[in-house]
Scaffold this motif. Structure first.
Motif, PDB file in Angstrom:
ATOM      1  N   ASP A 292       0.802  -1.219   0.000  1.00  9.39           N
ATOM      2  CA  ASP A 292       0.000   0.000   0.000  1.00  9.39           C
ATOM      3  C   ASP A 292       0.838   1.273   0.000  1.00  9.39           C
ATOM      4  O   ASP A 292       0.291   2.367   0.126  1.00  9.39           O
ATOM      5  N   LEU A 293       2.150   1.148  -0.140  1.00  5.78           N
ATOM      6  CA  LEU A 293       3.019   2.321  -0.109  1.00  5.78           C
ATOM      7  C   LEU A 293       3.373   2.769  -1.524  1.00  5.78           C
ATOM      8  O   LEU A 293       3.484   1.938  -2.432  1.00  5.78           O
ATOM      9  N   VAL A 347      21.569 -12.520  19.248  1.00  6.87           N
ATOM     10  CA  VAL A 347      20.937 -11.465  18.462  1.00  6.87           C
ATOM     11  C   VAL A 347      21.699 -10.171  18.731  1.00  6.87           C
ATOM     12  O   VAL A 347      21.621  -9.602  19.816  1.00  6.87           O
ATOM     13  N   ASP A 348      22.460  -9.745  17.749  1.00  4.76           N
ATOM     14  CA  ASP A 348      23.258  -8.532  17.938  1.00  4.76           C
ATOM     15  C   ASP A 348      22.727  -7.348  17.130  1.00  4.76           C
ATOM     16  O   ASP A 348      23.331  -6.276  17.123  1.00  4.76           O
ATOM     17  N   LEU A 349      21.616  -7.557  16.426  1.00  6.82           N
ATOM     18  CA  LEU A 349      21.024  -6.446  15.677  1.00  6.82           C
ATOM     19  C   LEU A 349      19.509  -6.642  15.640  1.00  6.82           C
ATOM     20  O   LEU A 349      19.023  -7.724  15.297  1.00  6.82           O
ATOM     21  N   TRP A 350      18.827  -5.624  16.033  1.00  5.49           N
ATOM     22  CA  TRP A 350      17.364  -5.625  15.933  1.00  5.49           C
ATOM     23  C   TRP A 350      16.931  -4.203  15.600  1.00  5.49           C
ATOM     24  O   TRP A 350      17.044  -3.307  16.428  1.00  5.49           O
ATOM     25  N   ARG A 351      16.472  -4.030  14.374  1.00  3.17           N
ATOM     26  CA  ARG A 351      16.065  -2.690  13.950  1.00  3.17           C
ATOM     27  C   ARG A 351      14.692  -2.749  13.309  1.00  3.17           C
ATOM     28  O   ARG A 351      14.454  -3.568  12.408  1.00  3.17           O
ATOM     29  N   GLU A 352      13.828  -1.914  13.751  1.00  3.62           N
ATOM     30  CA  GLU A 352      12.465  -1.825  13.195  1.00  3.62           C
ATOM     31  C   GLU A 352      12.328  -0.488  12.475  1.00  3.62           C
ATOM     32  O   GLU A 352      12.550   0.573  13.070  1.00  3.62           O
ATOM     33  N   ILE A 353      11.979  -0.559  11.219  1.00  5.34           N
ATOM     34  CA  ILE A 353      11.795   0.647  10.402  1.00  5.34           C
ATOM     35  C   ILE A 353      10.304   0.967  10.391  1.00  5.34           C
ATOM     36  O   ILE A 353       9.485   0.152   9.930  1.00  5.34           O
ATOM     37  N   ALA A 354       9.963   2.139  10.886  1.00  4.10           N
ATOM     38  CA  ALA A 354       8.559   2.502  11.036  1.00  4.10           C
ATOM     39  C   ALA A 354       7.887   2.733   9.681  1.00  4.10           C
ATOM     40  O   ALA A 354       8.510   3.175   8.729  1.00  4.10           O
ATOM     41  N   ARG A 355       6.605   2.436   9.642  1.00  2.00           N
ATOM     42  CA  ARG A 355       5.838   2.709   8.433  1.00  2.00           C
ATOM     43  C   ARG A 355       5.648   4.222   8.276  1.00  2.00           C
ATOM     44  O   ARG A 355       5.360   4.910   9.256  1.00  2.00           O
ATOM     45  N   PRO A 356       5.796   4.752   7.069  1.00  2.00           N
ATOM     46  CA  PRO A 356       5.658   6.203   6.885  1.00  2.00           C
ATOM     47  C   PRO A 356       4.257   6.681   7.288  1.00  2.00           C
ATOM     48  O   PRO A 356       3.275   5.999   7.026  1.00  2.00           O
TER      49      PRO A 356
END
Length: 356
Positions: A292-293, A347-356
């Motif tokens: 939907d983006l 787990v050495d990386l956890w990144r969440e990219i927010a929805r615009p």
């Protein structure tokens, strides 16, 4: 075409009302004691019929709990059918249904109250209430029929009233109600069918778009993996160590194109390639959360994904397009514990990219 049909029906109703009125003016076989009152009531009746036929300022039905029924009504209301009568016209119609039988009965001689000119109001009020019913005021129409029945039975008796047109008037109103209900049901079904057709067409268009996108992705992946695959076939799998590395990278690129197309652009592909060349295992998965983006929003998300991969030093990277309403992409990095990959990696990386 719709306007011409409506005009024809309106004209027929007006002519029928005029016919009934003229029929009431033929005073044969009896006497009219109060001709002025009789004529005045006839003129008022014709004026009321004209109001019920021509006034179109009624409001459309408002959306309520029964949304489907409201939609059905609106489909055959106003521009697409008869509009609701306003309240003030309803008051005049009910006043006519109450006063006309009594005034006509008082105007003619007692012996003439069962004559055609003494009972023409039965059919006249039946026609008026039929018009009210078609104009979407069913309660008012049935109240008018009830008032007509009570007045008529009061003046000429129950059996004469039933035999002189009261049943026919009620049948007209009932037929009009069934007709309007049938129109609304047909319009509602047509609306639902049209909505289903639009949904199916949109789904087919989306599927065609995905198929074209998938073909482009496969062609791009084969363009990258094709040379190394050809060498592997030619040499029966006997590849140098460098060629094996290239084959693994090509396989990863092929999987990326097939499973994560909307996550990829040239920048993301370059970072994924760099991560694989330094020995990381990379898995990219698009589960449809980005459908939907628009392109601008996708570009911003891809830039953040490329930056996250560039900064990562994990042995395994998992990049997943999320269906969460607030999170667009999740990037998870895991590294080997004790030098060997296992299910208990750190787990050495956890990144969440927010929805615009």
């Amino acid at each position: 075409m719709r306007g011409s049909v409506r005009s024809i029906l309106t004209g027929l109703a007006a002519l029928f009302a005029l016919f009934l009125a003229l029929r009431g003016l033929v005073w044969v076989g009896g006497a009219v004691d109060q001709p002025i009152a009789y004529l005045l009531m006839t003129v008022l009746y014709l004026g009321t019929v004209g109001l019920c036929l021509l006034v179109t300022s009624g409001a459309l039905p408002e959306a309520g709990p029964d949304a489907d029924e409201d939609v059905g009504e609106m489909l055959t209301t106003a521009q697409h059918g008869p509009a609701r009568l306003p309240q003030w016209v309803l008051g005049i119609a009910l006043a006519m249904a109450l006063s006309m039988p009594n005034v006509i009965a008082l105007s003619v001689a007692p012996a003439s109250r069962t004559a055609p000119f003494g009972t023409w109001y039965v059919g006249a009020i039946g026609l008026l209430m039929t018009i009210v019913m078609v104009r979407r005021r069913p309660w008012t129409a049935w109240i008018g029929v009830l008032l007509l029945a009570l007045s008529t039975m009061l003046w000429i008796g129950v059996l004469p009233a039933l035999s002189l047109g009261l049943i026919g008037s009620a049948v007209w109103v009932l037929a009009a109600q069934l007709l309007v209900m049938g129109m609304d049901r047909a319009a509602r079904d047509t609306s639902r069918l049209a909505q289903l057709q639009r949904t199916a067409s949109a789904w087919r268009a989306a599927q065609r778009g995905r198929q074209r996108e998938r073909r482009v992705q496969v062609q791009r992946a084969l363009a990258v993996a094709g040379p190394i695959l050809s060498r592997a076939i030619e040499r029966s799998g006997e590849l140098s160590e460098q060629e094996r590395v290239e084959a693994r990278i090509a396989e990863g690129q092929l999987r990326d194109e097939l499973r994560g197309g909307r996550l990829l652009d040239d920048g993301v592909r370059a970072e994924l390639d760099a991560a694989r060349r330094r020995g990381a295992t990379v898995i990219v998965l698009d589960e449809g959360g980005l459908d939907d983006l628009d392109e601008a929003q996708l570009g911003a998300i891809r830039a953040l994904v490329a930056g996250a991969v560039h900064d990562a030093h994990s042995d395994r990277l998992f990049i997943r397009a999320s269906t969460h309403p607030q999170i667009a992409v999740t990037v998870v990095g895991r590294s080997a514990r004790g030098g060997a990959l296992s299910d208990e990696d750190t787990v050495d990386l956890w990144r969440e990219i927010a929805r615009p």
